[in-house]
Design a protein around this motif. Structure first.
Motif, PDB file in Angstrom:
ATOM      1  N   GLU A 170      47.024  42.568  37.667  1.00 52.97           N
ATOM      2  CA  GLU A 170      47.927  42.006  36.686  1.00 52.97           C
ATOM      3  C   GLU A 170      48.048  42.941  35.492  1.00 52.97           C
ATOM      4  OE1 GLU A 170      49.642  39.499  37.593  1.00 52.97           O
ATOM      5  OE2 GLU A 170      48.535  37.595  37.614  1.00 52.97           O
ATOM      6  N   LEU A 177      46.732  36.276  29.633  1.00 51.65           N
ATOM      7  CA  LEU A 177      46.919  35.908  31.039  1.00 51.65           C
ATOM      8  C   LEU A 177      46.288  34.553  31.348  1.00 51.65           C
ATOM      9  CD1 LEU A 177      46.213  39.354  32.759  1.00 51.65           C
ATOM     10  CD2 LEU A 177      48.441  38.255  32.398  1.00 51.65           C
ATOM     11  N   GLU A 181      48.502  31.193  32.483  1.00 45.93           N
ATOM     12  CA  GLU A 181      48.258  30.409  33.702  1.00 45.93           C
ATOM     13  C   GLU A 181      48.061  28.935  33.363  1.00 45.93           C
ATOM     14  OE1 GLU A 181      47.392  29.357  37.770  1.00 45.93           O
ATOM     15  OE2 GLU A 181      48.612  30.867  36.738  1.00 45.93           O
TER      16      GLU A 181
END
Length: 437
Positions: A170, A177, A181
């Protein structure tokens, strides 16, 4: 017609009020006792401060001295020493939290919950033993105990970032991140309840933060490591703000219980770790645990107390709770809230603390145990005994001496002996100790 409509609305309200709550469980990594705004205005955490101010602050929420043991306690409701998890699972270790035991994900899944994790797992290191094997419907984040914030590798380049237990690559900062999510999961439409476990990587080393987070601390802290730690916590706070905004937009905020806690006490001195020299200069003062004694990895209060609060404005009034509470308590509490039947075979070490959180009952005296590879401790009521190999036992009265300045073992030989025996009996009952007999 009007009467029928009012009755339908009333019935809908009753059903909504009695529905199993969504659970958002947030964990920070190596956050010091005073490294949060409501205890230290120098640390900017407006979102956490707001949530804590609207909720119940837990002043004696005990965790374990390091990350894997605390995460095991939260997930299993059992003392991590039951599984010989005495410290961080690291390197190439094959150690795992046993898959066959009930855990939060499997318990809540059995009651109709969608279960999701975003962030740090650290209860097994191999992808074949990822959190999907432990009852999570969706998994995202990393398996190891620490990562490079941007490259997402563990120390010597080991890959550990995954989605649904498949290694992936990623782009972006780990904090963003992990939050993205969580926002994605909250944005999904679902009929049943949600358990979302969000485990951030900060302020665990190694740290790397952009100027927009660092600049606000240039005149606050002289040490670069302290500026990095503070910046990483403010970055995390901003990410949590994004998660709460997504929760508000989902329309499920009123029926969502939020728990925030750390995994252990703050670290005394930063260590950039072996990342091919990337972070060799990160070796200064890390955390602020004041006024508690000591740091991460220890069984003094500074190692096993973490900033913790519970937020659910629809059910909980703002206040501070001083009862002794443990990371072991979350599984039995959520089990009770969702009508899951706890059996004796589960051997839970915690208890249902919901009546304490609501203020319906006062917290009673507790007996809690800790064990590392070098230390053991027991808190029994107001007394706490610490033992170490080749060292004298230490006894503290946590009610009169919460910062553990005065060892009163010699002056209280009877209490020292009683707790020493209690600690020995507990140790002798641990599975690995039985094998040694």
């Amino acid at each position: 017609m009007k009467t029928c409509l009012l009755a339908a609305i009333a019935l809908t309200s009753i059903l909504h009020a009695s529905a199993a709550p969504d659970i958002l469980f947030i964990v920070s990594d190596d956050q010091g006792w005073r490294d949060i705004g409501y205890r230290n205005p120098a640390i900017q955490t407006p979102n956490l401060d707001k949530l804590a101010g609207e909720g119940v602050k837990l002043e004696h929420h005990y965790v374990f001295p390091t990350c894997s043991p605390t995460r095991c306690a939260i997930m299993s409701g059992r003392n991590p020493a039951d599984f010989n998890i005495l410290g961080p699972i690291g390197g190439t270790s094959s150690q795992v939290m046993p898959r066959e035991i009930p855990n939060l994900a499997t318990v809540l899944k059995s009651k109709g919950y969608h279960t999701a994790i975003s962030g740090k797992w650290h209860l097994s290191l191999q992808i074949e033993n990822g959190p999907k094997r432990y009852g999570f419907d969706s998994t995202y984040g990393y398996l190891h105990g620490q990562i490079d914030p941007y490259l997402h590798d563990y120390k010597q380049g080991d890959r550990t970032w995954h989605r649904n237990d498949v290694l992936v690559d990623e782009q972006g900062h780990a904090t963003d991140l992990i939050a993205a999510e969580a926002v994605r999961v909250l944005g999904e439409k679902r009929a049943g309840p949600l358990f979302l476990y969000v485990a951030f990587s900060v302020p665990h080393t190694p740290l790397s933060e952009e100027p927009r987070w660092l600049d606000r601390y240039q005149s606050v802290f002289k040490e670069e490591t302290r500026r990095l730690v503070a910046a990483s916590i403010t970055h995390m706070d901003d990410a949590i703000g994004r998660i709460i905004t997504a929760l508000d937009k989902s329309g499920r905020r009123e029926n969502t219980l939020i728990v925030f806690t750390g995994d252990n006490g703050g670290l005394a001195k930063a260590d950039g770790g072996n990342y091919d020299g990337r972070y060799k200069d990160q070796n200064g003062r890390h955390s602020d645990n004041g006024p508690l004694r000591s740091w991460k990895s220890d069984v003094y209060e500074g190692g096993i107390l973490a900033p913790t609060f519970v937020n659910w404005p629809a059910k909980l009034k703002p206040r501070t709770e001083t009862a002794v509470i443990s990371a072991l308590d979350w599984l039995p509490t959520f089990a009770a809230m969702t009508d899951f039947t706890v059996s004796a075979e589960m051997k839970l070490g915690g208890q249902n603390i919901w009546p304490v959180l609501t203020g319906e009952v006062q917290g009673a005296a507790r007996t809690l145990f800790w064990r590392t590879s070098k230390l053991m401790a027991v808190r029994d009521g107001d007394w706490k005994l610490i033992t170490a190999k080749d060292a004298d036992d230490q006894l503290f009265n946590e009610k009169t001496d919460p910062n553990e300045k005065d060892d009163v073992a010699a002056a209280n030989a009877d209490i020292t002996a009683r707790l020493s025996q209690k600690l020995k009996r507990w140790k002798d009952d641990l599975p690995e100790m039985k094998k040694d007999k």
